[in-house]
Structure formats: C-alpha cells, structure tokens
Design a protein around this motif. Structure first.
Motif, PDB file in Angstrom:
ATOM      1  N   HIS A 145      48.733 -60.577   3.059  1.00  0.00           N
ATOM      2  CA  HIS A 145      49.288 -61.929   3.149  1.00  0.00           C
ATOM      3  C   HIS A 145      49.162 -62.645   1.803  1.00  0.00           C
ATOM      4  CE1 HIS A 145      50.582 -65.606   5.008  1.00  0.00           C
ATOM      5  NE2 HIS A 145      49.458 -66.235   4.700  1.00  0.00           N
ATOM      6  N   ARG A 146      50.214 -63.328   1.391  1.00  0.00           N
ATOM      7  CA  ARG A 146      50.222 -64.089   0.154  1.00  0.00           C
ATOM      8  C   ARG A 146      50.820 -65.477   0.418  1.00  0.00           C
ATOM      9  NH1 ARG A 146      47.538 -60.460  -0.657  1.00  0.00           N
ATOM     10  NH2 ARG A 146      47.385 -59.037  -2.440  1.00  0.00           N
ATOM     11  N   PRO A 147      50.209 -66.515  -0.165  1.00  0.00           N
ATOM     12  CA  PRO A 147      48.999 -66.457  -0.962  1.00  0.00           C
ATOM     13  C   PRO A 147      47.765 -66.196  -0.095  1.00  0.00           C
ATOM     14  CG  PRO A 147      49.659 -68.722  -0.636  1.00  0.00           C
ATOM     15  CD  PRO A 147      50.759 -67.880  -0.062  1.00  0.00           C
ATOM     16  N   ARG A 148      46.770 -65.528  -0.659  1.00  0.00           N
ATOM     17  CA  ARG A 148      45.561 -65.199   0.093  1.00  0.00           C
ATOM     18  C   ARG A 148      44.824 -66.472   0.469  1.00  0.00           C
ATOM     19  NH1 ARG A 148      42.272 -60.824  -0.574  1.00  0.00           N
ATOM     20  NH2 ARG A 148      44.202 -59.645  -0.779  1.00  0.00           N
ATOM     21  N   ARG A 149      44.633 -66.678   1.757  1.00  0.00           N
ATOM     22  CA  ARG A 149      44.003 -67.903   2.227  1.00  0.00           C
ATOM     23  C   ARG A 149      42.513 -67.683   2.443  1.00  0.00           C
ATOM     24  NH1 ARG A 149      47.402 -70.498   7.013  1.00  0.00           N
ATOM     25  NH2 ARG A 149      45.777 -72.049   6.681  1.00  0.00           N
ATOM     26  N   ARG A 150      41.745 -68.649   1.976  1.00  0.00           N
ATOM     27  CA  ARG A 150      40.292 -68.531   2.048  1.00  0.00           C
ATOM     28  C   ARG A 150      39.813 -68.555   3.498  1.00  0.00           C
ATOM     29  NH1 ARG A 150      36.995 -73.067  -1.030  1.00  0.00           N
ATOM     30  NH2 ARG A 150      37.487 -74.191   0.906  1.00  0.00           N
ATOM     31  N   GLY A 151      38.890 -67.692   3.829  1.00  0.00           N
ATOM     32  CA  GLY A 151      38.288 -67.675   5.158  1.00  0.00           C
ATOM     33  C   GLY A 151      38.894 -66.682   6.120  1.00  0.00           C
ATOM     34  N   VAL A 167      60.021 -50.370  -4.074  1.00  0.00           N
ATOM     35  CA  VAL A 167      58.584 -50.645  -4.084  1.00  0.00           C
ATOM     36  C   VAL A 167      58.330 -52.107  -3.742  1.00  0.00           C
ATOM     37  CG1 VAL A 167      56.534 -50.774  -5.541  1.00  0.00           C
ATOM     38  CG2 VAL A 167      58.038 -48.779  -5.680  1.00  0.00           C
ATOM     39  N   ASN A 168      59.170 -52.992  -4.306  1.00  0.00           N
ATOM     40  CA  ASN A 168      58.991 -54.418  -4.025  1.00  0.00           C
ATOM     41  C   ASN A 168      59.195 -54.730  -2.544  1.00  0.00           C
ATOM     42  OD1 ASN A 168      58.400 -55.085  -6.656  1.00  0.00           O
ATOM     43  ND2 ASN A 168      60.531 -55.525  -7.220  1.00  0.00           N
ATOM     44  N   ARG A 169      60.185 -54.045  -1.946  1.00  0.00           N
ATOM     45  CA  ARG A 169      60.411 -54.268  -0.514  1.00  0.00           C
ATOM     46  C   ARG A 169      59.208 -53.821   0.301  1.00  0.00           C
ATOM     47  NH1 ARG A 169      65.780 -52.622  -1.683  1.00  0.00           N
ATOM     48  NH2 ARG A 169      65.289 -50.479  -1.021  1.00  0.00           N
ATOM     49  N   ILE A 170      58.614 -52.684  -0.061  1.00  0.00           N
ATOM     50  CA  ILE A 170      57.453 -52.173   0.663  1.00  0.00           C
ATOM     51  C   ILE A 170      56.252 -53.083   0.483  1.00  0.00           C
ATOM     52  CG2 ILE A 170      55.830 -50.249   0.813  1.00  0.00           C
ATOM     53  CD1 ILE A 170      58.114 -48.400   0.003  1.00  0.00           C
ATOM     54  N   ALA A 171      56.102 -53.626  -0.735  1.00  0.00           N
ATOM     55  CA  ALA A 171      54.925 -54.434  -1.055  1.00  0.00           C
ATOM     56  C   ALA A 171      55.107 -55.910  -0.701  1.00  0.00           C
ATOM     57  CB  ALA A 171      54.587 -54.297  -2.545  1.00  0.00           C
ATOM     58  N   ARG A 172      56.192 -56.253  -0.031  1.00  0.00           N
ATOM     59  CA  ARG A 172      56.448 -57.649   0.297  1.00  0.00           C
ATOM     60  C   ARG A 172      55.314 -58.199   1.143  1.00  0.00           C
ATOM     61  NH1 ARG A 172      62.028 -58.707   3.037  1.00  0.00           N
ATOM     62  NH2 ARG A 172      60.986 -57.508   4.692  1.00  0.00           N
ATOM     63  N   PRO A 173      54.801 -59.397   0.818  1.00  0.00           N
ATOM     64  CA  PRO A 173      53.668 -59.948   1.569  1.00  0.00           C
ATOM     65  C   PRO A 173      53.996 -60.150   3.041  1.00  0.00           C
ATOM     66  CG  PRO A 173      54.014 -61.135  -0.499  1.00  0.00           C
ATOM     67  CD  PRO A 173      55.193 -60.239  -0.322  1.00  0.00           C
ATOM     68  N   VAL A 174      52.976 -60.053   3.873  1.00  0.00           N
ATOM     69  CA  VAL A 174      53.129 -60.287   5.309  1.00  0.00           C
ATOM     70  C   VAL A 174      53.287 -61.784   5.548  1.00  0.00           C
ATOM     71  CG1 VAL A 174      51.942 -60.144   7.524  1.00  0.00           C
ATOM     72  CG2 VAL A 174      51.826 -58.234   5.920  1.00  0.00           C
ATOM     73  N   SER A 175      54.223 -62.143   6.401  1.00  0.00           N
ATOM     74  CA  SER A 175      54.457 -63.558   6.691  1.00  0.00           C
ATOM     75  C   SER A 175      53.337 -64.125   7.547  1.00  0.00           C
ATOM     76  CB  SER A 175      55.796 -63.735   7.411  1.00  0.00           C
ATOM     77  OG  SER A 175      55.730 -63.186   8.716  1.00  0.00           O
ATOM     78  N   GLY A 176      53.192 -65.437   7.479  1.00  0.00           N
ATOM     79  CA  GLY A 176      52.193 -66.097   8.307  1.00  0.00           C
ATOM     80  C   GLY A 176      52.487 -65.965   9.785  1.00  0.00           C
ATOM     81  N   THR A 177      53.776 -65.933  10.135  1.00  0.00           N
ATOM     82  CA  THR A 177      54.160 -65.782  11.540  1.00  0.00           C
ATOM     83  C   THR A 177      53.705 -64.441  12.096  1.00  0.00           C
ATOM     84  OG1 THR A 177      56.082 -67.216  11.241  1.00  0.00           O
ATOM     85  CG2 THR A 177      56.091 -65.751  13.153  1.00  0.00           C
ATOM     86  N   LEU A 178      53.977 -63.372  11.344  1.00  0.00           N
ATOM     87  CA  LEU A 178      53.552 -62.047  11.786  1.00  0.00           C
ATOM     88  C   LEU A 178      52.038 -61.952  11.857  1.00  0.00           C
ATOM     89  CD1 LEU A 178      54.033 -59.103  12.527  1.00  0.00           C
ATOM     90  CD2 LEU A 178      54.203 -58.582  10.069  1.00  0.00           C
ATOM     91  N   LEU A 179      51.367 -62.526  10.874  1.00  0.00           N
ATOM     92  CA  LEU A 179      49.911 -62.484  10.848  1.00  0.00           C
ATOM     93  C   LEU A 179      49.325 -63.185  12.069  1.00  0.00           C
ATOM     94  CD1 LEU A 179      47.374 -61.694   9.339  1.00  0.00           C
ATOM     95  CD2 LEU A 179      47.583 -63.781   7.981  1.00  0.00           C
ATOM     96  N   ARG A 180      49.902 -64.326  12.428  1.00  0.00           N
ATOM     97  CA  ARG A 180      49.376 -65.061  13.585  1.00  0.00           C
ATOM     98  C   ARG A 180      49.653 -64.316  14.885  1.00  0.00           C
ATOM     99  NH1 ARG A 180      49.837 -70.684  16.241  1.00  0.00           N
ATOM    100  NH2 ARG A 180      47.653 -71.307  16.221  1.00  0.00           N
TER     101      ARG A 180
END
Length: 323
Positions: A97-103, A7-20
């Motif tokens: 994404h974690r931590p959740r960034r404002r905006g 479950v932890n592996r599935i719930a791992r936050p998305v990286s900033g690189t992937l998000l960008r």
C-alpha cells in the motif's frame, strides 16, 4: 519499454479499498474459526484427531477409521490455514500500500502471527486432553486476534492525522471501564463453559467449578456491563457525541441479544445449537465493544483539534493566580 510498463503494472500499489476489504475478510474469517471451533467442541469432536500437529501418530490427515469426529476436527484444522492465508494476503497488501501509513504494519503482523500462535494453543488443548483452562485460553487467543484485526480495519478507514478525543476525559475513562468489564464477561464465560456439559469429548475433564455458582457470577458481570452501557448512552448523548451514542446503542442491543441467548440456554439445559449461537454472540459483543471504544476519538487534520483536547488547558488559564 513494454517490459518496464509490465513491471509497473505488477508493482502498482494496493488501493485502500482493497486493503480494507482484506482486513474485513480477516475479521470475518477469525470470527468464523471461533464458530467452527465451537462446532468441534459441541459435537464432541475435540479429540477427533487425538494428537498434534499430526492427526494420528502416523498421519497428518484423518483416516476413515476415525469417523465423523476425525473429519470435523481435521476440517477445522484446515480452516486455520485458510484464515492464515487471508491474514498473509492482508499483510502483503499493507506492505504494497502506498503511501505507507503509520500503524498498519504492526497490526497486520500481529494478526498474521496470532494465527499460528492460536493454532499452537489449540494443539496444546489436544495434547492436554482438552484441559478446560487451556480450551478457555484458546478461545481468548482468538478474541485477541479478532481485536487486532478490527483495529487494523478501523485504522485503514481512518484519515491521516492526529488522534483527538470527541468526548471529555471522564467519559473516555468510563468507556475504558466498560471495555474492561466486557473483557471480564468473556473471561468468566470461559469458566462457565469449562464447568458445563460440552467438554469437546466424553472423557474430557471439567474445571471443577460449580456450574450454577459460576453462571451466577457471569450473569452479575453481564448486568454490570449492561448498566455501564446504558450510562454511556445517556452520557454520550448529553455531550452531543452522536457517533459514540450510536455505537453504545448498538453495543447495548448486542448485549441484550446475547443475554437472552444466555438465559434461554441456561434454562433449557445448554442445548448445543444455542451454545454455538452464544459463541458467535461473544464475538459480536467484542466487536461492538471495540466499536464503542473507537468512537470516543477520531483522526482529524492537525488544524482542527478536538474541543475536548483543549478543555484542560482552557480551564487552567481561567484559574486566577494568587500570591
């Protein structure tokens, strides 16, 4: 224990690189849908599917009897779903994404909701038999979505911290004026398109404006934009804003390239291929304008404020107080 680890592996936050990367893919996809939408118009396939949301009165897909125009129009409609899926993936990535960034979340939602809104406007263009004013609104809606997608991409790449200016207030005002003129170029460009020969269908109406006169107005606004951009380059360089100077130079290069395409297509009687290139150029002008505007400020740690932000206060302290 194994179940918890899975479950932890599935719930791992998305990286900033992937998000960008997803945000960049969203920009590219939205630019692509503008270009393919232009192909629909330039091949006179705007009414290849004569109704909306169905392609015909009895079918949601094109039929063999509709020929190549039906294939082109229906294909463009299907691409909208692909663009929407990318926007949805980006939105879900922002939520994970974690931590959740404002905006980030409002921008991701704006991009995601902008896709169906733009599709509805596209449907209205079909239902109004390609009314040129609605067609122009359809294009401008895409520009708004691209702007939101670009803002999301840039915000993801920015560090956390307050936004501070990197150029003095008068230059930020000049940058905003330049951005406004750039938007005006896009708006007037839709009027030129609405008066020209590529209506999207042989029976579609034109907006009634004189093509030569409105093209001259468009050219005048473009010259104003180029002049303002040249002024920004020298002004940014004078205050030592290297990043802003580079962004303004890129903007000027894109403007000049787009201007060359515009003049050539005008004097060669608006060939379809150059019109398509001009539509792509419009997207690039918008993106370069946003990059220039973005370069006038940056996010810095709170302990490192901009000297331009502190300048007004310093000037106020230097003014002598008299009785």
């Amino acid at each position: 224990m194994r179940r918890i680890c899975a479950v932890n592996r599935i719930a791992r936050p998305v990286s900033g690189t992937l998000l960008r990367r997803l945000a960049l893919a969203s920009i590219i996809a939205n630019v692509g849908i503008v270009v393919t939408g232009g192909a629909v118009r330039l091949t006179a396939s705007g009414l290849g599917c004569p109704t909306w949301p169905r392609c015909t009165d009895t079918s949601y897909v094109n039929t063999a009897e509709m020929g190549v125009h039906g294939v082109i129009e229906f294909g463009n409609r299907m691409l909208t779903f692909a663009v929407g899926l990318i926007a949805l993936a980006t939105l879900l990535a922002v939520l994970a994404h974690r931590p959740r960034r404002r905006g980030l979340l409002p921008l991701a939602v704006a991009v995601f909701l902008g896709i169906p809104a733009q599709a509805v406007i596209g449907g209205i263009t079909v239902l109004t038999n390609l009314n040129p004013w609605v067609v122009g609104l359809h294009f401008l809606a895409s520009m708004a979505v691209i702007s939101a997608a670009y803002a999301l991409w840039r915000r993801i790449g920015d560090p956390d911290g307050p936004t501070v200016p990197v150029v003095p207030t008068p230059l930020r005002t000049l940058a905003r004026i330049t951005t406004g003129v750039s938007v005006a170029v896009l708006v007037v460009g839709t009027w030129v398109t609405g008066s020209g020969p590529h209506a999207g269908d042989h029976g579609a109406a034109r907006n009634g404006l004189d093509p030569e006169s409105i093209s001259q107005v468009h050219a005048d606004v473009v010259f104003l934009l180029i002049g303002l951009t040249v002024a920004l380059i020298f002004a940014f360089r004078a205050v030592g804003a290297a990043g802003a100077t580079r962004a303004a130079i890129v903007l000027l290069a894109v403007e000049l390239s787009q201007g060359v395409i515009g003049f050539v297509q005008y004097f060669t009687h608006v060939p379809a291929l150059l019109v398509g290139a001009h539509m792509l150029g419009s997207c690039l002008v918008l993106l370069a304008t946003l990059s220039m505007q973005w370069s006038t400020r940056e996010r810095r740690p709170a302990e490192a404020p901009s000297p331009w932000a502190a300048a007004p206060a310093a000037e106020a302290e230097a003014v002598p107080v008299t009785a």
